[in-house]
Design a protein around this motif. Sequence first.
Motif, PDB file in Angstrom:
ATOM      1  N   GLN A   1       0.775  -1.230   0.022  1.00  0.00           N
ATOM      2  CA  GLN A   1      -0.133   0.201   0.079  1.00  0.00           C
ATOM      3  C   GLN A   1       0.897   1.163   0.133  1.00  0.00           C
ATOM      4  O   GLN A   1       0.508   2.275  -0.418  1.00  0.00           O
ATOM      5  CB  GLN A   1      -0.849   0.029   1.398  1.00  0.00           C
ATOM      6  N   ALA A   2       2.096   1.100   0.562  1.00  0.00           N
ATOM      7  CA  ALA A   2       3.007   2.286   0.573  1.00  0.00           C
ATOM      8  C   ALA A   2       3.834   2.358  -0.529  1.00  0.00           C
ATOM      9  O   ALA A   2       4.631   3.130  -0.861  1.00  0.00           O
ATOM     10  CB  ALA A   2       4.068   2.070   2.014  1.00  0.00           C
ATOM     11  N   GLY A   3       3.590   1.630  -1.610  1.00  0.00           N
ATOM     12  CA  GLY A   3       4.098   1.619  -3.040  1.00  0.00           C
ATOM     13  C   GLY A   3       5.566   0.695  -3.310  1.00  0.00           C
ATOM     14  O   GLY A   3       5.847   0.724  -4.212  1.00  0.00           O
ATOM     15  N   PHE A   4       5.428  -0.315  -2.272  1.00  0.00           N
ATOM     16  CA  PHE A   4       6.748  -1.025  -2.729  1.00  0.00           C
ATOM     17  C   PHE A   4       6.045  -2.510  -3.262  1.00  0.00           C
ATOM     18  O   PHE A   4       5.293  -3.140  -2.571  1.00  0.00           O
ATOM     19  CB  PHE A   4       7.416  -1.406  -1.226  1.00  0.00           C
ATOM     20  N   ALA A   5       6.299  -2.320  -4.617  1.00  0.00           N
ATOM     21  CA  ALA A   5       5.619  -3.343  -5.332  1.00  0.00           C
ATOM     22  C   ALA A   5       5.835  -4.887  -5.043  1.00  0.00           C
ATOM     23  O   ALA A   5       5.135  -5.733  -5.004  1.00  0.00           O
ATOM     24  CB  ALA A   5       5.900  -3.104  -6.880  1.00  0.00           C
ATOM     25  N   GLU A   6       7.115  -5.216  -4.841  1.00  0.00           N
ATOM     26  CA  GLU A   6       7.717  -6.482  -4.453  1.00  0.00           C
ATOM     27  C   GLU A   6       8.135  -6.663  -3.110  1.00  0.00           C
ATOM     28  O   GLU A   6       9.264  -6.214  -2.822  1.00  0.00           O
ATOM     29  CB  GLU A   6       8.683  -6.832  -5.483  1.00  0.00           C
ATOM     30  N   VAL A   7       7.589  -7.352  -2.325  1.00  0.00           N
ATOM     31  CA  VAL A   7       7.785  -7.599  -0.816  1.00  0.00           C
ATOM     32  C   VAL A   7       7.903  -9.177  -0.802  1.00  0.00           C
ATOM     33  O   VAL A   7       6.959  -9.830  -0.919  1.00  0.00           O
ATOM     34  CB  VAL A   7       6.624  -6.945   0.016  1.00  0.00           C
ATOM     35  N   THR A   8       8.967  -9.540  -0.178  1.00  0.00           N
ATOM     36  CA  THR A   8       9.166 -10.931   0.085  1.00  0.00           C
ATOM     37  C   THR A   8       9.446 -10.941   1.695  1.00  0.00           C
ATOM     38  O   THR A   8      10.256 -10.234   2.257  1.00  0.00           O
ATOM     39  CB  THR A   8      10.340 -11.536  -0.462  1.00  0.00           C
ATOM     40  N   VAL A   9       8.542 -11.567   2.392  1.00  0.00           N
ATOM     41  CA  VAL A   9       8.865 -11.773   3.916  1.00  0.00           C
ATOM     42  C   VAL A   9       9.336 -13.197   4.032  1.00  0.00           C
ATOM     43  O   VAL A   9       9.034 -14.367   3.542  1.00  0.00           O
ATOM     44  CB  VAL A   9       7.512 -11.714   4.714  1.00  0.00           C
ATOM     45  N   ARG A  10      10.692 -13.260   4.752  1.00  0.00           N
ATOM     46  CA  ARG A  10      11.485 -14.432   5.053  1.00  0.00           C
ATOM     47  C   ARG A  10      11.419 -14.612   6.475  1.00  0.00           C
ATOM     48  O   ARG A  10      11.201 -13.618   7.368  1.00  0.00           O
ATOM     49  CB  ARG A  10      12.821 -14.001   4.731  1.00  0.00           C
ATOM     50  N   THR A  11      11.520 -15.698   6.869  1.00  0.00           N
ATOM     51  CA  THR A  11      11.377 -16.262   8.236  1.00  0.00           C
ATOM     52  C   THR A  11      12.812 -16.841   8.777  1.00  0.00           C
ATOM     53  O   THR A  11      13.336 -17.891   8.052  1.00  0.00           O
ATOM     54  CB  THR A  11      10.311 -17.464   8.425  1.00  0.00           C
ATOM     55  N   ALA A  12      13.347 -16.334   9.780  1.00  0.00           N
ATOM     56  CA  ALA A  12      14.970 -16.613  10.117  1.00  0.00           C
ATOM     57  C   ALA A  12      14.524 -17.630  11.487  1.00  0.00           C
ATOM     58  O   ALA A  12      14.078 -16.769  12.281  1.00  0.00           O
ATOM     59  CB  ALA A  12      15.569 -15.471  10.312  1.00  0.00           C
TER      60      ALA A  12
END
Length: 168
Positions: free
Chosen positions: A69-80
Amino acid sequence: MVTADLRTAREIAAAVPDPELPMVTVADLGILRDVAAEDGRLVVTITPTYSGCPALREIAHDLRHRLRQAGFAEVTVRTALAPAWSSDWITAEGHRKLRAAGLAPPHAAPTRPGPVPLTLTAIRHEPVECPRCGSADTTQTAAFSATACKALFRCETCLEPFEYLKEI
Ligand SMILES: [Zn+2]
């Protein structure tokens, strides 16, 4: 990605509340490990709190949603998964917010296998203090509260029930 964008992304990610403890953010809990740019994509790294905590999927979804929504088109969430999260990672601000919400913040986590700390003190079972009146005269009434990560206590001084976020 420019530095200012990354700073904005960090601020947005840090403000995501924990679904089970909505009074604190993922940054307060120490769940948010890193926000970085990789090949023009935004990579957010989080560490789950209590193993099998169902909140993790919700947190990842919320992170992606808010950042898109803030304009970051590609977001990956990684789990460490390593190092494992410890309730010691909860910030002082997190402790303050938990207490303000009537929830006793966790004690220092038990020592894990690894380097042996140079201490000869016995393991202490410190009393859980009432977040409302500060009394140490409290009794655990249930090992599990609404979620597995909390125990239910009752204060013998002000007679109010309260939840204790378990140390891990
Ligand atoms: Zn009390």
